[in-house]
Write an enzyme that holds these catalytic residues in place. Structure first.
Site, PDB file in Angstrom:
ATOM      1  N   LYS A 231      54.988   9.697  87.110  1.00 50.78           N
ATOM      2  CA  LYS A 231      56.083   9.003  87.801  1.00 50.78           C
ATOM      3  C   LYS A 231      55.652   7.554  87.994  1.00 50.78           C
ATOM      4  O   LYS A 231      54.451   7.262  88.004  1.00 50.78           O
ATOM      5  CB  LYS A 231      56.344   9.657  89.166  1.00 50.78           C
ATOM      6  CG  LYS A 231      57.686   9.328  89.764  1.00 50.78           C
ATOM      7  CD  LYS A 231      58.802  10.185  89.224  1.00 50.78           C
ATOM      8  CE  LYS A 231      60.155   9.643  89.643  1.00 50.78           C
ATOM      9  NZ  LYS A 231      61.246  10.545  89.246  1.00 50.78           N
TER      10      LYS A 231
ATOM     11  N   ASP B 170      65.119   6.553  87.054  1.00 47.57           N
ATOM     12  CA  ASP B 170      65.213   7.221  88.361  1.00 47.57           C
ATOM     13  C   ASP B 170      66.055   6.280  89.222  1.00 47.57           C
ATOM     14  O   ASP B 170      66.815   5.465  88.657  1.00 47.57           O
ATOM     15  CB  ASP B 170      63.806   7.469  88.942  1.00 47.57           C
ATOM     16  CG  ASP B 170      63.843   8.327  90.197  1.00 47.57           C
ATOM     17  OD1 ASP B 170      64.256   9.478  90.122  1.00 47.57           O
ATOM     18  OD2 ASP B 170      63.469   7.835  91.292  1.00 47.57           O
TER      19      ASP B 170
END
Ligand code: NDP
Length: 446
Positions: free
Chosen positions: A126, A166
């Site tokens: 991430k 995201d």
């Protein structure tokens, strides 16, 4: 509590006193793994939990870029390469002022389990930056993305680490980052996913997280309650990518969606949300959700977003952000007779809220399982890029549906095996962890 799990969590507390979100995620995951850990002593012997909560690599870097007026800006950025035991690191990039190391680590840890649940060979990663895209011009966004990837490019690659979008990172930002990556590396490979359709993106990627959430929820409703979305009332928080496509699929499956929100407040329309209008406000004009009531005078707008959970509904789909649904909200939802709460956002329910829903026999679809459709379709985009093919929308959508149904079945099966069919959280954690820990054990110390 199990002594081994307790020790690992205490060590995290000592090492990372300020990483609140990361420790919240680690505690939720490790506590639910207890029955599995007790059955598998080889995990403690090989320090698998210690290795599992410690990222393989954490890259923290500076991004310097220029405003339209010539002013220089400096942002912090991160990429956590959490676990690559089952495949290249894979996970989105978040651009939001709240981004810090703790949030990126919590998302990376969750992503490791989520990617494992998809059944595809993808490890967990991430990244993101505290850059705030709000109020920035198109050119400023482009310059920031280019500067960001100019630092990150050396750490990523189609077989190493494949970032995606995201919060704050959609097709536009991925496009700018991919363009810069291609320019620097002089090669066209699928190193980012969520790309535009004309340069290697997958059809149905945009819809995937929201649609996948509904496929998961539909299967859970069918299996556990012998029901479906049909004729049920749905409340969805957020009005971003996940929320919009969850709304689209829920309506298609026969539900009536009555509320959506953004970080300022929520709208309630008892006639059912006019999704075309929400898309126009959010996707085209990048406006605020309150503009909805300028067109639909019968609808109401309430300032402050957390009140959305006081609206009576059968199915709640939190699709905005972390910790947006607390214990108090969960209690109101249960009192109002909610049947399912399935998470489109990452960790939108606090731990207390999640446990309360499970105890009260609400179908609780934890994020790592229920919203895995986005990354699953990113995995399908990687397959298409490697094989130099583009599949039709139907092909991708059918594969997505199959993956989401399988994820539900796996979680449900394990939840039942460990004694509580409503504990899909335990089901998801154990199902995801089992595969990763086996891969770690079989590959030796690293
Ligand atoms: P977007 O940036 O497209 O949308 C986020 C939405 O949530 C916006 O409507 C935003 O409102 C709203 N929001 C943000 N903070 C709050 C808050 N405190 N209260 C109410 N609303 C809020 O992001 P995505 O839709 O892509 O992501 C949403 C969530 O889903 C995130 O948790 C993300 O990690 C998760 N997710 C996304 C995936 C994807 O494929 N996109 C995949 C898996 C998970 P505003 O416009 O005011 O900021």
């Amino acid at each position: 509590m199990n002594k081994y799990v307790e020790r690992v969590l205490n060590e995290l507390n000592t090492k990372y006193p300020n990483e609140v979100e990361f420790k919240q995620a680690a505690s939720e995951i490790l506590n639910s793994l207890v029955p599995y850990v007790e059955k598998h002593p080889e995990l403690e012997k090989n320090k698998i939990l210690e290795r599992f909560v410690e990222p393989e690599r954490l890259i923290s870097f500076r991004v310097v870029w220029e405003r339209d007026n010539g002013e220089v800006e400096v942002n912090r950025a991160y990429r956590v390469q959490f676990n690559s035991a089952i495949g290249p690191f894979k996970g989105g990039l978040r651009f939001h002022p709240s981004v810090n190391q703790s949030i990126i680590k919590f998302l990376g840890l969750e992503q490791t389990l989520k990617n494992s649940l998809t059944g595809l060979p993808m490890g967990g990663g991430k990244g993101g930056s505290d850059f705030d895209p709000k109020g920035k011009s198109e050119r400023e966004i482009m310059r920031f993305c280019q500067a960001f990837i100019t630092e990150l490019y050396r750490h990523i690659g189609q077989f190493r680490d494949v970032p995606a979008g995201d919060i704050g990172v959609g097709a536009r930002e991925v496009g700018y980052m991919y363009g810069q990556y291609r320019r620097i590396c002089n090669e066209s490979v699928g190193t980012l996913t969520g790309k535009g359709i004309t340069f290697g993106g997958s059809l149905a990627r945009k819809e995937a997280t929201g649609y996948g959430l509904c496929y998961f929820t539909e299967e859970a409703m069918k299996e556990i309650l012998n029901e479906s979305f049909n004729n049920n009332i749905v409340v969805i928080s957020g009005s971003g990518n996940v929320a919009i496509y969850a709304c689209e699929k829920a309506i298609e499956l026969g539900a009536k969606v009555v509320a959506m929100s953004d970080s300022d407040g929520y709208i309630y329309d008892e006639n059912g949300i006019d999704l075309a209008l929400v898309k126009e406000i959010k996707e085209i004009n990048r406006g605020r959700i309150k503009e909805y009531i300028n067109v639909h005078k019968n609808a109401t707008y309430v300032e402050g977003s957390s009140g959305i959970w006081t609206i009576k509904c059968d199915i709640a789909l939190p699709c905005a952000t972390q910790n947006e649904l607390d214990l108090e909200s969960a209690k109101i939802l249960v009192k109002n007779g909610v049947k399912a709460v399935c998470e489109g956002a990452n960790m939108p329910s606090t731990l207390e809220a999640a446990y309360y829903l499970i105890e009260n026999k609400v179908i609780y679809g934890p994020a790592k399982a229920a919203n895995a459709g986005g990354v699953a379709t990113s995995g399908l985009e990687m397959s298409q890029n490697s094989s130099r093919l583009q599949w039709s929308f139907e092909t991708v959508d059918n594969k997505l549906k199959e993956i989401m149904i399988n994820i539900f079945k796996n979680c449900y099966q394990i939840a039942k095996e460990y004694g509580n069919q409503y504990d899909l959280l335990k089901g998801a954690n154990i199902a995801g962890f089992e595969k990763v820990s086996k891969a770690m054990l079989e590959q030796g110390l690293m």
